[in-house]
Scaffold this motif. Structure first.
Motif: not given
Length: 179
Positions: A118-124, A42-46, A93-97
């Motif tokens: 905001f950039g969402g979680a993306a651990p290796p 989703g890459n959406t700020s909470p 979404g306030a910090g997202s696209e």
């Protein structure tokens, strides 16, 4: 407890300040992040709401930091400051696209993805669980000082001297090893 869980949080190096309360409909303390807060989903700020901050608060800052990123310096997912003191909630979404619900005057500094949002979680994959530390800072001045081109370190430097209160919420996310 694994080595990952022993890495310090950024404000562990700042002077102690009073705590206050931050809650979220999207992030629950110690729980796994929802897909909406994951970069590939989703890459959406909470949504975040705060209360009980110190008298004298003139603005707020919000950050999201992963101390467990395999970088040696963690990973900044969100750096937002100069939020007016009259604002005590950010909608999802306030910090997202589109930045819907982002308060007028709030400033996004670049995150470690290199974008100003905001950039969402993306651990290796297979790196184990990572903590995502959402922090709301009560600030003693209306304008923190840096501009949108500041690095997270410069914003953190300014927060070290101007935060008069702090609230945090920590969620976790793990990307399982593929195959």
């Amino acid at each position: 407890m694994t080595e990952l869980k022993r890495r310090p949080l950024p404000h562990d190096f700042h002077p102690p300040v009073p705590s206050f309360t931050v809650t979220s409909e999207d992030v629950k303390e110690g729980a796994v992040l929802r897909d909406a807060q994951v970069q590939s989903a989703g890459n959406t700020s909470p949504q975040l709401r705060w209360e009980g901050f110190p008298a004298g608060t003139k603005s707020f800052a919000v950050t999201c930091y992963d101390p467990d990123a395999p970088t040696g310096s963690g990973f900044w997912h969100w750096v937002l400051f100069d939020i007016p003191a009259s604002v005590t909630e950010l909608p999802a979404g306030a910090g997202s696209e589109g930045f819907e619900g982002l308060p007028e005057g709030a400033v996004h500094a670049r995150n470690d993805y290199g974008s100003k949002d905001f950039g969402g979680a993306a651990p290796p994959p297979g790196d184990g669980p990572h903590r995502y530390v959402f922090t709301v800072y009560a600030v003693d001045q209306e304008k923190l000082g840096p501009d949108a081109d500041a690095s997270p370190a410069v914003v953190g430097f300014n927060l070290r001297f101007h935060a008069i209160g702090r609230a945090q919420l920590i969620g976790e996310y793990e990307h399982p090893k593929e195959g």
